[in-house]
Design an enzyme around this catalytic site. Structure first.
Site, PDB file in Angstrom:
ATOM      1  CG  ASP A   1      -1.936  -1.087   1.233  1.00  0.00           C
ATOM      2  OD1 ASP A   1      -2.401  -1.450   0.134  1.00  0.00           O
ATOM      3  OD2 ASP A   1      -2.296  -1.570   2.318  1.00  0.00           O
TER       4      ASP A   1
ATOM      5  CG  ASP B   1      -6.399  -1.730  -1.615  1.00  0.00           C
ATOM      6  OD1 ASP B   1      -6.568  -2.953  -1.806  1.00  0.00           O
ATOM      7  OD2 ASP B   1      -5.501  -1.273  -0.885  1.00  0.00           O
TER       8      ASP B   1
END
Length: 167
Positions: free
Chosen positions: A125, A143
């Protein structure tokens, strides 16, 4: 395979590639700047709002949930991907274009994150949004694809004025 179904799978492949390339660039740039700890690669501050690019790692599902169940979570993710592939392959011609787009985004996001787990053992991330002292959990393009696809699918199912044949 029809031209439309081929373009759907090609779009999914391109989105996965975009996700993986973005993660690779962030990881390489982070290693150049600070080889032993995550580095702040970019920040934009506007009043109390800030947008940051800082690599972080997530071993669980959304928001780090179920991190202790790595193998069952991976099996579940692969199962969902296979189901999406099968569903898109079997029902493709009868799917509404919005449903097709939504499922393509969800599939691309799922493939992007599963690829991370297979190659890195965790999801990379790097996007972070903050407002005052509140921080949204870090996320990545995969995501964002999953979230956007889910919103499109729910919006289409909920607000569709057409006959209630959703799939």
């Amino acid at each position: 395979m029809t031209t439309r179904s081929l373009s759907t799978f090609l779009t999914s492949f391109l989105l996965v590639s975009l996700d993986w390339v973005s993660k690779l660039v962030v990881l390489l740039k982070s290693c150049q700047l600070s080889p032993h700890s995550p580095a702040l690669l970019y920040s934009y501050v506007w009043g109390h709002f800030s947008f940051l690019i800082v690599p972080s790692f997530n071993e669980g599902a959304a928001f780090g949930l179920f991190a202790q169940y790595k193998i069952p979570l991976l099996i579940f993710r692969v199962f969902v991907i296979l189901c999406l592939f099968l569903f898109l392959g079997i029902k493709f011609r009868s799917l509404h274009i919005r449903t097709r787009i939504a499922l393509t985004l969800i599939l691309a996001g799922a493939l992007g994150n599963v690829g991370d787990i297979l190659f890195h053992g965790k999801v990379v991330d790097f996007l972070s949004i903050n407002y005052y002292s509140w921080s949204f959990p870090s996320f990545n393009l995969a995501d964002a694809f999953i979230s956007l696809g889910t919103l499109l699918l729910v919006g289409h199912l909920y607000f569709s004025k057409e006959d209630k044949k959703y799939f």
